[in-house]
Scaffold this motif. Structure first.
Motif, PDB file in Angstrom:
ATOM      1  N   GLY B 163      46.781  39.670  40.528  1.00 12.55           N
ATOM      2  CA  GLY B 163      47.102  40.661  41.542  1.00 12.55           C
ATOM      3  C   GLY B 163      47.955  41.779  40.988  1.00 12.55           C
ATOM      4  O   GLY B 163      47.837  42.927  41.373  1.00 12.55           O
ATOM      5  N   HIS B 166      46.204  44.147  38.316  1.00  7.68           N
ATOM      6  CA  HIS B 166      45.247  45.009  38.975  1.00  7.68           C
ATOM      7  C   HIS B 166      45.857  46.358  39.292  1.00  7.68           C
ATOM      8  O   HIS B 166      45.200  47.378  39.334  1.00  7.68           O
ATOM      9  CB  HIS B 166      44.809  44.349  40.266  1.00  7.68           C
ATOM     10  N   ILE B 168      48.013  48.013  37.646  1.00  3.74           N
ATOM     11  CA  ILE B 168      48.348  48.884  36.532  1.00  3.74           C
ATOM     12  C   ILE B 168      47.120  49.701  36.207  1.00  3.74           C
ATOM     13  O   ILE B 168      46.144  49.206  35.677  1.00  3.74           O
ATOM     14  CB  ILE B 168      48.783  48.063  35.313  1.00  3.74           C
ATOM     15  N   ILE B 169      47.198  50.941  36.563  1.00  2.00           N
ATOM     16  CA  ILE B 169      46.021  51.799  36.418  1.00  2.00           C
ATOM     17  C   ILE B 169      45.843  52.240  34.988  1.00  2.00           C
ATOM     18  O   ILE B 169      44.736  52.470  34.519  1.00  2.00           O
ATOM     19  CB  ILE B 169      46.146  53.020  37.371  1.00  2.00           C
ATOM     20  N   LEU B 621      48.050  62.364  41.996  1.00  2.00           N
ATOM     21  CA  LEU B 621      46.766  61.685  42.210  1.00  2.00           C
ATOM     22  C   LEU B 621      46.797  60.204  41.816  1.00  2.00           C
ATOM     23  O   LEU B 621      46.393  59.354  42.606  1.00  2.00           O
ATOM     24  CB  LEU B 621      45.647  62.426  41.471  1.00  2.00           C
ATOM     25  N   GLU B 625      45.932  57.165  44.273  1.00  2.00           N
ATOM     26  CA  GLU B 625      44.817  56.255  44.019  1.00  2.00           C
ATOM     27  C   GLU B 625      45.277  54.803  44.013  1.00  2.00           C
ATOM     28  O   GLU B 625      44.624  53.910  44.521  1.00  2.00           O
ATOM     29  CB  GLU B 625      44.162  56.561  42.667  1.00  2.00           C
ATOM     30  N   SER B 639      38.565  46.833  45.536  1.00  3.34           N
ATOM     31  CA  SER B 639      39.493  47.918  45.252  1.00  3.34           C
ATOM     32  C   SER B 639      38.792  49.077  44.561  1.00  3.34           C
ATOM     33  O   SER B 639      39.322  50.156  44.476  1.00  3.34           O
ATOM     34  CB  SER B 639      40.638  47.419  44.381  1.00  3.34           C
ATOM     35  N   SER B 640      37.602  48.834  44.063  1.00  2.00           N
ATOM     36  CA  SER B 640      36.941  49.962  43.403  1.00  2.00           C
ATOM     37  C   SER B 640      35.576  50.218  44.021  1.00  2.00           C
ATOM     38  O   SER B 640      34.884  49.295  44.468  1.00  2.00           O
ATOM     39  CB  SER B 640      36.821  49.702  41.907  1.00  2.00           C
TER      40      SER B 640
END
Lengths: 255, 675
Positions: B163, B166, B168-169, B621, B625, B639-640
């Motif tokens: 979780g 996830h 961490i972009i 942004l 996101e 999530s995507s």
């Protein structure tokens, strides 16, 4: 919406190693937004492009006007108003059709098909307009290219058979997909004449995805049986049909 | 900006995770222990498999970092021009050219823009960021040793906690997950026969006189790294500086264990083109007629196409055709040259200089043929909805529509859906409704998410927080790191605002000198941080009071200044609050983000400081996101979006197709398809 709160990333023991590699890749939203914008402009969705520029906080890449004329031409072709479309294309840039005889022929043939469609709507309709058009516009061009001749002959066959009883090859000609295809070609030609990319990046991206999967499977790489995209399925990827062995039901890409 | 550095710190953490002991004892002994390691093992690169490269990397990152903090001269060692002084001197270690990541990092022209080059470059940069990171940590924080080891534990835990990861972009640093094979940069100082001397930064190999035991005895040298197959095509050139008496020179490649006392081509696992007879030799002493002879001043190129498993040579820019086929591409091939007589000298170009042969064109042509193969691919997908095959156009419509809805671009989704409808209607021409598939499912959530996104993109973090708390109360609670990022972003927005107001109050006047005088405040009660704040922002106030000497715009200015003063005060207050809320957080990325954010205050005009990128609106942004994804996850949705997943799958597939030098090696998804 299902109220399930199953975490997307809940690791299931059956997770394929490749799935982990997929999850580890974090595509940039900026890139995706750019691709979307590129698509909206390239394929002519000006209102969406305008909204998207605002909502996603990005600069529209071109002025709306240049999209608009492409949209009008596309809509004309889609609606079967080929004459209007040809006029508009020539208004925009007469070079486009002059330098691309195949495209010009395709448009004229589409126009002939539309004429035939009108003629054959009623059993006793007059087919003269279609014949006149064919002999004055298409016949002189046909000898320049064997493909043209074949296409013309096939099209003329539409006059002979009743519309409700056509061979698949002929029925194909009356389907909207032919208009769509010609409209796409016209759009590409206009874009090329403007020095822009012929096709939206998104098209090639989708093809790349398909190609890459084919190649990887051919090469015997260790992949899950299906790689669902999760379209029309707003749930977690791990509960996709693919995982339940219900292969083929997922929105997989095949080719 | 801080996002970047924060993943750098993650990188450092992970690197340390894989070679922990270094991090746990990050002092001199740890650093030095590598030196004997490097020097005493003869030809370490020869025996290293590709996995050991990864260890090598993480180790270097770590070790180098320490070196730099200890003594700067060490860091500079890497730039010393001479590698000539052979091992025994520290240079051969400091000259981390052995790692392919020395300060003189280069990309051969034909690999520019390739995915592999990008990965290597990323790894290279990550190393330097890690160094900087360590240095700043080291200087500013005495307790850094203990924190860094605790962060190691933290990072090790995260992967099991899906979780969290996830959220961490940031792109995970590449070299942590998969080793990035460096390309050759020089002849090896150690992986060579004794009668050869390696000169000129490792570029030149020269046969020195020595007693030859047998008539057959020759001397070869391998490059420091093998030719990475991830490049798809690898190519290098050798200039014959002197062919000596007979020109018994072989240029080619060999496996890591092939004896170096023979000219390449004669031994099993070695392949070469020989100058004395122009023949090509593979694994045996009997050659095949291949090309012309070569001698002094000729430039010979050698390349492997890993996709096709073939090797070729060039002479003075002319392609000589395929020399070997059916090469095993799953093993490391090292550029290798061999010679036999005194005076023979060869100079290599591994891409440091332009090549004589137009290899760029060859690689480009290879790539083009693959790209055209791709654009001819027919796409079909099977829709979930009605199980009928969809064509490319329909699939793309669906992908775009779903992305827009999924990511909360409500207005766009609506406009797009309308435009598609119009299109379908004219196409359908009455009756045929097979094109009517679009219906943007607008749910309340999409609209809520849109509101939140819009607020963040406007820089109005408070509004975003308010909406989020109202609509999705659990999200901020469950995703503390997003909450933290939002709070940081708010602080940045406040500074932004201050900085804008400040610019209005002080139109381009001569840059006011920063006051170094004591500011007269009673500082006793403030902690260090607050002093910093005061010093930084306080100056604005002072300079502005001095600035009003020109009276013309006093009123307007006065207004703005009053506002600025208020805002400044508010910002400081908020900063204190923020710091006290998160000061106790042990996470390294949190610390790093706090540090970077607060560093902004140190600059009088933050927008002109080196940290200015932090202030840019483009930083909004990613935050938006991330929050959007978290909300989606909390709603039990993916999530995507499908398009995003398509990108992920594509990249992963291309990686798989490129790892073994296959067609994927020639493709850079991002550059070739997304930009």
């Amino acid at each position: 919406m299902s109220s399930s709160t199953v975490s997307v990333s809940a690791a299931t023991p059956t997770r394929h190693a490749f799935q982990r590699r997929i999850d580890d890749i974090k595509p940039s939203k900026t890139d995706i937004n750019f691709v979307i914008m590129d698509y909206l402009i390239n394929e002519g969705y000006p209102r969406a492009a305008q909204k998207f520029a605002k909502e996603a906080n990005i600069q529209p890449l071109v002025e709306e006007e240049s999209i608009q004329s492409r949209v009008e031409i596309r809509n004309a072709i889609h609606a079967g108003n080929i004459e209007v479309a040809i006029h508009k294309i020539n208004d925009l840039n007469p070079q486009i059709l002059d330098t691309d005889p195949a495209l010009h022929f395709a448009l004229l043939r589409l126009q002939l098909i539309e004429l035939i469609r009108t003629c054959t709507l009623s059993p006793n309709a007059d087919i003269t307009p279609a014949l006149t058009f064919a002999s004055s516009q298409l016949a002189p061009r046909a000898p320049t290219n064997p493909e043209f001749l074949k296409d013309l002959e096939l099209t003329m066959a539409l006059l002979i058979f009743p519309p409700e009883n056509l061979s698949p090859q002929l029925a194909e000609l009356l389907k909207p997909s032919l208009r769509q295809e010609v409209a796409n070609r016209v759009n590409e030609a206009i874009l090329a004449s403007l020095g822009a990319r012929r096709e939206a990046r998104l098209r090639n991206l989708v093809r790349l995805r398909s190609w890459a999967e084919n190649k990887a499977r051919e090469a015997g790489k260790d992949l899950p049986a299906v790689l669902p995209l999760g379209l029309n399925d707003d749930k977690g990827e791990d509960e996709d049909e693919a995982m339940n062995g219900n292969g083929g039901a997922g929105d997989v890409m095949v080719s | 900006m801080f996002r970047r550095s924060s993943y750098a710190s993650v990188a450092a953490g992970n690197a340390a995770g894989s070679g922990q002991s270094q991090f746990a004892a990050p002092t001199r002994p740890g650093a030095f222990s590598h030196i004997p390691n490097t020097n005493s093992t003869p030809g370490p690169q020869a025996t290293h498999t590709s996995t050991s490269h990864s260890r090598h990397h993480s180790r270097t990152v770590d070790a180098e970092g320490h070196h730099n903090s200890m003594s700067t001269s060490w860091g500079r060692g890497g730039q010393l021009p001479s590698y000539g002084s052979q091992f025994g001197s520290l240079n051969s270690y400091g000259g981390s050219g052995q790692d392919g990541l020395s300060p003189s990092f280069f990309v051969p022209s034909y690999l520019r823009g390739s995915r592999h080059a990008e990965k290597l470059e990323e790894a290279h940069k990550a190393k330097f960021v890690a160094q900087r990171d360590f240095r700043s940590n080291h200087s500013s924080n005495a307790g850094s040793l203990s924190t860094s080891s605790s962060s190691v534990n933290l990072h090790k835990m995260i992967p099991s906690h899906r979780g969290l990861t996830h959220d961490i972009i940031e792109r995970a640093p590449v070299f942590v997950e998969e080793p990035v094979a460096p390309w050759p940069t020089r002849w090896s100082d150690t992986d060579k026969y004794t009668m050869l001397e390696v000169l000129e930064d490792g570029r030149e190999a020269k046969f020195t006189t020595g007693a030859q035991k047998t008539h057959d005895e020759a001397a070869s040298v391998r490059a420091n790294y093998h030719m990475p197959r991830q490049c798809g095509i690898y190519y290098y050139e050798v200039t014959v500086a002197s062919k000596g008496k007979e020109g018994m020179i072989g240029i080619g490649f060999s496996g890591p264990k092939v004896p170096l006392s023979r000219i390449p081509g004669w031994e099993p696992e070695s392949y070469a083109y020989h100058g004395d007879d122009g023949q090509s030799f593979s694994n045996t002493t009997s050659g095949k007629p291949y090309g012309p002879k070569f001698g002094t001043a000729d430039v010979i190129g050698c390349g492997i196409n890993f996709r096709t498993g073939t090797a070729f040579f060039t002479k003075n820019g002319v392609y000589l055709g395929p020399a070997f086929k059916d090469l095993k591409t799953d093993r490391p091939w090292y550029p290798t040259v061999g010679m036999k007589k005194a005076g023979e000298t060869l100079k290599a170009n591994f891409g440091q200089e332009p090549f004589v042969f137009d290899i760029d064109q060859m690689v480009q042509a290879e790539k083009m043929s693959i790209l055209s193969d791709i654009s001819r691919t027919k796409v079909q997908s099977i829709s979930n909805k009605d199980k009928t095959p969809q064509d490319e156009t329909a699939l793309i419509h669906d992908l775009v529509a779903q992305y827009l809805t999924h990511d909360g671009y409500v207005d766009t989704a609506r406009a797009f859906s309308e435009e598609i409808m119009e299109e379908s209607r004219s196409l359908a021409n009455g009756g045929d409704s097979s094109f009517m598939y679009m219906n943007a499912d607008e749910d309340l959530d999409a609209i809520n998410r849109q509101k939140i996104r819009a607020a963040i993109l406007d820089g109005d973090i408070d509004r975003a927080l308010k909406h989020t708390t109202a609509y999705y109360p659990s999200v901020l609670r469950d995703n503390e790191n997003i909450y933290f990022k939002l709070r940081c972003r708010k602080f940045i927005e406040m500074i932004r605002h201050c900085s804008e107001l400040n610019a209005q109050c002080h139109p381009p006047t001569p840059p006011s000198k920063r006051s170094t005088a004591s500011n007269g405040h009673a500082t006793d009660d403030f902690d260090d941080f607050e002093m910093e704040l005061d010093e930084g922002l306080g100056t604005h106030n002072r300079t502005s009071t001095w600035g009003t000497e020109n009276m013309e715009m006093e009123d307007e200015l006065g207004d703005k200044e009053a506002k600025l003063a208020d805002l400044t005060e508010e910002t400081i207050k908020y900063g204190v609050e923020l710091k006290s809320e998160f000061a106790g957080d042990p996470r390294r990325e949190v610390k790093k983000a706090l540090e970077d954010t607060f560093a902004l205050i140190a600059y009088e005009t933050a927008s002109e400081s080196p940290l200015a990128p932090l202030l840019e609106t483009s930083g909004r942004l990613p935050v938006a996101e991330e929050l959007n994804s978290a909300i989606l996850v909390s709603l039990g949705k993916s999530s995507s979006a499908a398009l995003e997943r398509l990108c992920q799958q594509t990249e992963a597939l291309i990686n798989v197709l490129g790892e073994d030098g296959g067609p994927g090696a020639f493709i850079n998804v991002r550059r070739d398809f997304l930009q």
